[in-house]
Scaffold this active site. Structure first.
Site, mmCIF file in Angstrom:
data_model
loop_
_atom_site.group_PDB
_atom_site.id
_atom_site.type_symbol
_atom_site.label_atom_id
_atom_site.label_comp_id
_atom_site.label_asym_id
_atom_site.label_seq_id
_atom_site.Cartn_x
_atom_site.Cartn_y
_atom_site.Cartn_z
ATOM 1 N N ASP A 115 1.455 -3.027 -9.219
ATOM 2 C CA ASP A 115 2.405 -2.356 -10.100
ATOM 3 C C ASP A 115 1.796 -1.018 -10.562
ATOM 4 O O ASP A 115 1.196 -0.300 -9.753
ATOM 5 C CB ASP A 115 2.777 -3.291 -11.258
ATOM 6 C CG ASP A 115 3.985 -2.819 -12.055
ATOM 7 O OD1 ASP A 115 5.110 -3.174 -11.674
ATOM 8 O OD2 ASP A 115 3.800 -2.102 -13.057
ATOM 9 N N ASP A 249 9.924 -9.662 -3.766
ATOM 10 C CA ASP A 249 9.936 -8.775 -4.924
ATOM 11 C C ASP A 249 11.176 -7.881 -4.851
ATOM 12 O O ASP A 249 11.305 -7.081 -3.920
ATOM 13 C CB ASP A 249 8.661 -7.919 -4.896
ATOM 14 C CG ASP A 249 8.602 -6.874 -5.990
ATOM 15 O OD1 ASP A 249 9.538 -6.778 -6.800
ATOM 16 O OD2 ASP A 249 7.593 -6.143 -6.019
ATOM 17 N N HIS A 275 7.322 -10.186 -7.430
ATOM 18 C CA HIS A 275 6.609 -8.992 -7.888
ATOM 19 C C HIS A 275 5.245 -9.315 -8.476
ATOM 20 O O HIS A 275 4.252 -8.658 -8.149
ATOM 21 C CB HIS A 275 7.466 -8.268 -8.935
ATOM 22 C CG HIS A 275 6.880 -6.978 -9.389
ATOM 23 N ND1 HIS A 275 6.747 -5.887 -8.551
ATOM 24 C CD2 HIS A 275 6.381 -6.587 -10.589
ATOM 25 C CE1 HIS A 275 6.196 -4.878 -9.220
ATOM 26 N NE2 HIS A 275 5.962 -5.283 -10.460
#
Length: 299
Positions: A115, A249, A275
């Protein structure tokens, strides 16, 4: 700062540490987990999580002869939480992480990113003077955008008024994390409660909104130029590298192709995780870290 509640202390059996870092023009206190001895592994999370995200991976790497360092980005987890949105930038977050790396004098680092930890880690690595020598990449977007087609989540974050209410009053998107997973049950119950706990106070909820708005939605967005520095480092990296990706994701599942093309020598492990794949496939991530670090596989 108050101690962790019992349920969270049980789920996160690693010792907390704190260090002063720079965040823009202000000194801030960064929380980090620091476990084990040996070659350092720097584990960087994203939005809106914290070092708790890495607990299963860290458990899988115990006894591996590695030093596991997992910081909380400023504004998240147990780190200081500035109340203003303005200080949040890729530069400021990257500088804060670089300050920690230099303070701990981490060298020959295996950088593990997911991320927002991806672009922040790449920016830091580009400025670190060669401290990063191994790389494990998970669902992230390190590269500069080819187009500016943002997700509905990121478009929503730019809506004035309504996004402030959602993020600040209702702690969005923390209650929705399970919906980004291959298996929604992977973030539920006490685990979901653990992600919400550091942001339990309304005044502490600036970072999730600020980080969402840091995603570039136009060519002149300030993040674009900062991304370019990490992009160049990532494409030039020739050390041992692996990509571990969650294909389910809904945010970045399709970003695997572009990142594998930018890092063609990297081994790829595609999974059916979502994710926050640290919750679903920690064994695959730990195995990738071991291979990149050159340590023996788990018994």
């Amino acid at each position: 700062m108050s101690a962790l509640p019992d349920f969270l202390a049980r789920l996160l059996p690693f010792r907390s540490h704190f260090a002063p870092v720079r965040f823009g023009s202000e000194p801030r206190r960064m929380h980090f987990l620091d476990h084990g001895e040996g070659r350092p592994v720097l584990l960087l999370h994203g939005n809106p999580t914290w070092s708790f995200l890495w607990r299963k991976v860290m458990a899988g790497l115990q006894g591996s002869g590695l030093r596991l360092v997992a910081p909380d980005l400023i504004g998240l987890g147990l780190s200081d939480k500035p109340r203003a949105l303005a200080g949040h930038s890729l530069h400021n977050h990257g500088q804060a992480v670089l300050d920690l790396v230099e303070r701990l004098d981490l060298r020959d680092v295996v950088l593990v990113i997911q991320d927002w930890g991806g672009p922040i880690g790449a920016w830091m690595a580009a400025r670190s003077g060669g401290r990063v020598t191994g790389l494990v990449v998970m669902n992230t977007s390190v590269l500069t955008p080819r187009a500016f087609r943002t997700t509905a989540f990121h478009r929503f974050s730019h809506l004035p008024g309504v996004s402030d209410v959602a993020f600040r009053l209702f702690n969005f998107p923390v209650p929705m994390l399970g919906r980004t997973q291959g298996d929604a049950r992977s973030i539920s119950g006490e685990v979901a409660k653990a992600y919400a706990w550091p942001l339990r106070n309304v005044v502490d909820r600036a970072a999730p909104l600020a980080l969402a708005r840091m995603v570039p939605n136009r060519e002149d967005h300030p993040t674009v130029a900062e991304l370019a520095q990490g992009d160049a480092w990532f494409r030039a990296f020739r050390g041992p590298a692996e990509l571990v990706w969650g294909l389910k994701d809904p945010i970045l599942g399709r970003a695997l192709k572009r990142h594998s093309e930018a890092l063609p020598h990297a081994r790829v492990t595609a999974t059916q995780a979502g994710h926050f794949l640290q919750e679903e496939v920690p064994e695959e991530i730990a195995a990738a870290v071991r291979r990149v670090a050159g340590v023996a596989p788990a018994a």
